[in-house]
Scaffold this motif. Structure first.
Motif, PDB file in Angstrom:
ATOM      1  N   SER A  74      -6.532  30.794  -2.592  1.00  0.00           N
ATOM      2  CA  SER A  74      -7.564  31.705  -3.097  1.00  0.00           C
ATOM      3  C   SER A  74      -8.251  31.182  -4.347  1.00  0.00           C
ATOM      4  O   SER A  74      -9.112  31.871  -4.911  1.00  0.00           O
ATOM      5  N   SER A  75      -7.895  29.981  -4.774  1.00  0.00           N
ATOM      6  CA  SER A  75      -8.457  29.436  -6.008  1.00  0.00           C
ATOM      7  C   SER A  75      -9.888  28.964  -5.806  1.00  0.00           C
ATOM      8  O   SER A  75     -10.328  28.656  -4.693  1.00  0.00           O
ATOM      9  N   LYS A  76     -10.619  28.879  -6.899  1.00  0.00           N
ATOM     10  CA  LYS A  76     -12.008  28.413  -6.874  1.00  0.00           C
ATOM     11  C   LYS A  76     -12.091  26.982  -6.359  1.00  0.00           C
ATOM     12  O   LYS A  76     -12.980  26.635  -5.574  1.00  0.00           O
ATOM     13  N   LYS A  77     -11.138  26.145  -6.785  1.00  0.00           N
ATOM     14  CA  LYS A  77     -11.141  24.748  -6.360  1.00  0.00           C
ATOM     15  C   LYS A  77     -10.995  24.624  -4.851  1.00  0.00           C
ATOM     16  O   LYS A  77     -11.728  23.872  -4.197  1.00  0.00           O
ATOM     17  N   HIS A  78     -10.048  25.370  -4.270  1.00  0.00           N
ATOM     18  CA  HIS A  78      -9.822  25.267  -2.826  1.00  0.00           C
ATOM     19  C   HIS A  78     -11.024  25.788  -2.037  1.00  0.00           C
ATOM     20  O   HIS A  78     -11.406  25.206  -1.020  1.00  0.00           O
ATOM     21  N   LYS A  79     -11.620  26.860  -2.503  1.00  0.00           N
ATOM     22  CA  LYS A  79     -12.784  27.405  -1.809  1.00  0.00           C
ATOM     23  C   LYS A  79     -13.949  26.418  -1.839  1.00  0.00           C
ATOM     24  O   LYS A  79     -14.671  26.261  -0.852  1.00  0.00           O
ATOM     25  N   GLN A  80     -14.126  25.737  -2.981  1.00  0.00           N
ATOM     26  CA  GLN A  80     -15.195  24.744  -3.081  1.00  0.00           C
ATOM     27  C   GLN A  80     -14.926  23.568  -2.141  1.00  0.00           C
ATOM     28  O   GLN A  80     -15.824  23.111  -1.418  1.00  0.00           O
TER      29      GLN A  80
ATOM     30  N   LEU B 163       0.839  -1.195   0.000  1.00  0.00           N
ATOM     31  CA  LEU B 163       0.000   0.000   0.000  1.00  0.00           C
ATOM     32  C   LEU B 163       0.874   1.245   0.000  1.00  0.00           C
ATOM     33  O   LEU B 163       1.995   1.237   0.503  1.00  0.00           O
ATOM     34  N   GLN B 164       0.338   2.319  -0.577  1.00  0.00           N
ATOM     35  CA  GLN B 164       1.088   3.567  -0.660  1.00  0.00           C
ATOM     36  C   GLN B 164       0.316   4.710  -0.007  1.00  0.00           C
ATOM     37  O   GLN B 164      -0.909   4.659   0.116  1.00  0.00           O
ATOM     38  N   PHE B 165       1.074   5.722   0.389  1.00  0.00           N
ATOM     39  CA  PHE B 165       0.508   7.006   0.779  1.00  0.00           C
ATOM     40  C   PHE B 165       0.922   7.992  -0.307  1.00  0.00           C
ATOM     41  O   PHE B 165       2.115   8.238  -0.491  1.00  0.00           O
ATOM     42  N   PRO B 166      -0.024   8.546  -1.060  1.00  0.00           N
ATOM     43  CA  PRO B 166       0.330   9.417  -2.182  1.00  0.00           C
ATOM     44  C   PRO B 166       0.999  10.700  -1.725  1.00  0.00           C
ATOM     45  O   PRO B 166       0.815  11.156  -0.586  1.00  0.00           O
ATOM     46  N   GLY B 167       1.758  11.297  -2.633  1.00  0.00           N
ATOM     47  CA  GLY B 167       2.490  12.517  -2.310  1.00  0.00           C
ATOM     48  C   GLY B 167       1.616  13.668  -1.874  1.00  0.00           C
ATOM     49  O   GLY B 167       2.035  14.522  -1.093  1.00  0.00           O
ATOM     50  N   TYR B 168       0.360  13.699  -2.349  1.00  0.00           N
ATOM     51  CA  TYR B 168      -0.495  14.835  -2.011  1.00  0.00           C
ATOM     52  C   TYR B 168      -0.907  14.856  -0.540  1.00  0.00           C
ATOM     53  O   TYR B 168      -1.507  15.826  -0.077  1.00  0.00           O
ATOM     54  N   LEU B 169      -0.575  13.797   0.214  1.00  0.00           N
ATOM     55  CA  LEU B 169      -0.851  13.801   1.649  1.00  0.00           C
ATOM     56  C   LEU B 169       0.289  14.406   2.461  1.00  0.00           C
ATOM     57  O   LEU B 169       0.213  14.474   3.685  1.00  0.00           O
ATOM     58  N   SER B 170       1.342  14.868   1.795  1.00  0.00           N
ATOM     59  CA  SER B 170       2.491  15.454   2.486  1.00  0.00           C
ATOM     60  C   SER B 170       2.253  16.928   2.779  1.00  0.00           C
ATOM     61  O   SER B 170       1.317  17.549   2.249  1.00  0.00           O
ATOM     62  N   GLU B 171       3.108  17.502   3.594  1.00  0.00           N
ATOM     63  CA  GLU B 171       2.951  18.895   4.041  1.00  0.00           C
ATOM     64  C   GLU B 171       3.181  19.897   2.923  1.00  0.00           C
ATOM     65  O   GLU B 171       2.789  21.060   3.047  1.00  0.00           O
ATOM     66  N   THR B 172       3.822  19.481   1.839  1.00  0.00           N
ATOM     67  CA  THR B 172       4.089  20.412   0.728  1.00  0.00           C
ATOM     68  C   THR B 172       2.911  20.526  -0.225  1.00  0.00           C
ATOM     69  O   THR B 172       3.001  21.215  -1.234  1.00  0.00           O
ATOM     70  N   HIS B 173       1.794  19.855   0.103  1.00  0.00           N
ATOM     71  CA  HIS B 173       0.609  19.845  -0.749  1.00  0.00           C
ATOM     72  C   HIS B 173      -0.607  20.335   0.024  1.00  0.00           C
ATOM     73  O   HIS B 173      -0.586  20.436   1.259  1.00  0.00           O
TER      74      HIS B 173
ATOM     75  N   MET C 296      -6.342  18.139   0.861  1.00  0.00           N
ATOM     76  CA  MET C 296      -7.779  18.211   0.653  1.00  0.00           C
ATOM     77  C   MET C 296      -8.112  18.339  -0.834  1.00  0.00           C
ATOM     78  O   MET C 296      -9.046  17.720  -1.335  1.00  0.00           O
ATOM     79  N   CYS C 297      -7.318  19.119  -1.545  1.00  0.00           N
ATOM     80  CA  CYS C 297      -7.548  19.363  -2.971  1.00  0.00           C
ATOM     81  C   CYS C 297      -6.679  18.484  -3.860  1.00  0.00           C
ATOM     82  O   CYS C 297      -6.807  18.540  -5.091  1.00  0.00           O
ATOM     83  N   ARG C 298      -5.776  17.718  -3.261  1.00  0.00           N
ATOM     84  CA  ARG C 298      -4.812  16.914  -4.010  1.00  0.00           C
ATOM     85  C   ARG C 298      -3.996  17.812  -4.932  1.00  0.00           C
ATOM     86  O   ARG C 298      -3.753  17.472  -6.108  1.00  0.00           O
ATOM     87  N   ALA C 299      -3.571  18.952  -4.413  1.00  0.00           N
ATOM     88  CA  ALA C 299      -2.835  19.935  -5.204  1.00  0.00           C
ATOM     89  C   ALA C 299      -1.430  20.109  -4.649  1.00  0.00           C
ATOM     90  O   ALA C 299      -1.202  19.981  -3.455  1.00  0.00           O
ATOM     91  N   GLY C 300      -0.492  20.436  -5.518  1.00  0.00           N
ATOM     92  CA  GLY C 300       0.879  20.661  -5.110  1.00  0.00           C
ATOM     93  C   GLY C 300       1.824  19.728  -5.843  1.00  0.00           C
ATOM     94  O   GLY C 300       1.410  19.009  -6.758  1.00  0.00           O
ATOM     95  N   PRO C 301       3.106  19.727  -5.451  1.00  0.00           N
ATOM     96  CA  PRO C 301       3.693  20.477  -4.335  1.00  0.00           C
ATOM     97  C   PRO C 301       3.837  21.951  -4.656  1.00  0.00           C
ATOM     98  O   PRO C 301       3.954  22.326  -5.832  1.00  0.00           O
ATOM     99  N   PHE C 302       3.794  22.771  -3.601  1.00  0.00           N
ATOM    100  CA  PHE C 302       3.956  24.205  -3.759  1.00  0.00           C
ATOM    101  C   PHE C 302       5.431  24.543  -3.577  1.00  0.00           C
ATOM    102  O   PHE C 302       6.010  24.301  -2.514  1.00  0.00           O
ATOM    103  N   LEU C 303       6.040  25.088  -4.619  1.00  0.00           N
ATOM    104  CA  LEU C 303       7.463  25.380  -4.583  1.00  0.00           C
ATOM    105  C   LEU C 303       7.765  26.731  -3.974  1.00  0.00           C
ATOM    106  O   LEU C 303       8.873  26.968  -3.486  1.00  0.00           O
ATOM    107  N   THR C 304       6.767  27.641  -3.993  1.00  0.00           N
ATOM    108  CA  THR C 304       6.954  28.972  -3.410  1.00  0.00           C
ATOM    109  C   THR C 304       5.722  29.349  -2.597  1.00  0.00           C
ATOM    110  O   THR C 304       4.638  28.776  -2.782  1.00  0.00           O
ATOM    111  N   GLU C 305       5.887  30.308  -1.706  1.00  0.00           N
ATOM    112  CA  GLU C 305       4.752  30.806  -0.925  1.00  0.00           C
ATOM    113  C   GLU C 305       3.705  31.438  -1.833  1.00  0.00           C
ATOM    114  O   GLU C 305       2.506  31.373  -1.550  1.00  0.00           O
ATOM    115  N   GLN C 306       4.157  32.029  -2.927  1.00  0.00           N
ATOM    116  CA  GLN C 306       3.222  32.640  -3.876  1.00  0.00           C
ATOM    117  C   GLN C 306       2.321  31.572  -4.501  1.00  0.00           C
ATOM    118  O   GLN C 306       1.114  31.777  -4.634  1.00  0.00           O
TER     119      GLN C 306
END
Length: 263
Positions: A240-246, A210-220, A223-233
Motif C-alpha cells: 500500500s506504500s506510495k513507492k509500490h504504487k508508483q 556474477l550475483q543475483f541480489p537478495g531483492y530478487l528472492s520471494e521474501t522481497h 520490483m521495488c527492491r524492498a524487503g525482506p518482509f519479516l511479517t505479513e503486516q
C-alpha cells in the motif's frame, strides 16, 4: 565489471569515448570498436575533453552517429562479430519541450526501458558471435530513475535471452573514464554502478563472478527492491506504500508497451 582481454569488445553510446579509451589503454583487448550517438562534429563541440583523436591515433575504429535503436546502424558492422557489447549508463536525452514529450505517448520510464530493449535485441541479433559468450552488458546506477527500470526481470521478457546476473562496476578499473551528462559537457558525480549481463546462450561459465541480489528472492518485492518482509503486516504495508504504487504504474505501462509488439 571485469572484461577479458581476449574478448572482442564493442562499446555503444560512449558519450565522450573516455570509457572506450580506458579499455584500449589499460586492458588492450584482442579487438575493440567504439561507437557514439553523436557525429564527430557534435562530439567535439559538446565535449571540451574527449578521446576521439586518441582512439583514432591508436587505430581503434570509432563509429559515429550510431543509433542503437536502428538496425541499419548495427548493419554498419559489416558482419564483424564480437564477444561482448557494452552500454554504459544509458539514459534518454531530456526533451526540448513538453509538446515534444507528449508526441511520444510513452512515459520517460518506458522510453528508457525501450531504448535498452532495442539494445538487447539488436546486440544479440547483429553483433555477437554465436561461437562466443554472446554477452550484452548494461551498466546503470543504483539511484532514481535508473533503479526504477526493473532491468533484471522485464527487459528481456518474452525474448530468448537470459539474464545471467550482475556485478558492481568499479570505475577505478578504467582510470581515464569520466561519466558524462547525457546532454552536455559535465562530469557527473560518481555513484554506485551495477553491470547487468544477458546472453542468448543461457547460463554459461564466465571468467567473472556474477550475483543475483537478495531483492530478487520471494521474501522481497523485487520490483521495488524492498524487503525482506519479516511479517505479513510489513508486506501489506509495502503493497500500500506510495513507492509500490508508483512502481506498479511503471510496470503496467511497460507491459502495455510490450503488448504493442514494437520490439
Amino acid at each position: 565489471m571485469k572484461l577479458n582481454p581476449q574478448w572482442r569488445i564493442l562499446t555503444v553510446g560512449d558519450g565522450d569515448l573516455s570509457f572506450s579509451y580506458s579499455i584500449q589503454k589499460y586492458l588492450k583487448p584482442k579487438t575493440l570498436v567504439a561507437s557514439i550517438y553523436d557525429s564527430e562534429e557534435t562530439l567535439k563541440r559538446k565535449y571540451q575533453e574527449h578521446a576521439f583523436d586518441k582512439l583514432v591515433d591508436s587505430k581503434t575504429p570509432v563509429l559515429t552517429e550510431f543509433d542503437v535503436t536502428s538496425p541499419s546502424c548495427w548493419e554498419q558492422l559489416n558482419q564483424q562479430q564480437f564477444d561482448v557489447v557494452v552500454f554504459q549508463f544509458p539514459l534518454i536525452p531530456a526533451f526540448a519541450s513538453h509538446d515534444e514529450f507528449k508526441q511520444n505517448n510513452l512515459t520517460v520510464n518506458t522510453l528508457n526501458r525501450r531504448l535498452l530493449r532495442y539494445f538487447l535485441v539488436y546486440s544479440q541479433t547483429y553483433a555477437l558471435d554465436k561461437q562466443g559468450p554472446m554477452l550484452s552488458i548494461i551498466t546503470s546506477k543504483d539511484v532514481k530513475p535508473y533503479c526504477e527500470w526493473n532491468l533484471e526481470q522485464t527487459l528481456h521478457q518474452g525474448l530468448d535471452i537470459t539474464y545471467l546476473g550482475q556485478t558492481d562496476f568499479e570505475i577505478d578499473q578504467f582510470p581515464e573514464y569520466k561519466i558524462r551528462n547525457v546532454d552536455r559537457d559535465k562530469h557527473v558525480k560518481d555513484t554506485r554502478g551495477i553491470s547487468y549481463f544477458w546472453s542468448s546462450k543461457g547460463q554459461l561459465p564466465l571468467p567473472v563472478s556474477l550475483q543475483f541480489p537478495g531483492y530478487l528472492s520471494e521474501t522481497h518485492c523485487s520490483m521495488c527492491r524492498a524487503g525482506p518482509f519479516l511479517t505479513e503486516q510489513d508486506e501489506r504495508a509495502h503493497w500500500s506504500s506510495k513507492k509500490h504504487k508508483q512502481m506498479s504504474r511503471h510496470e503496467k505501462t511497460w507491459q502495455t508497451f510490450l503488448e504493442s509488439g514494437e520490439i
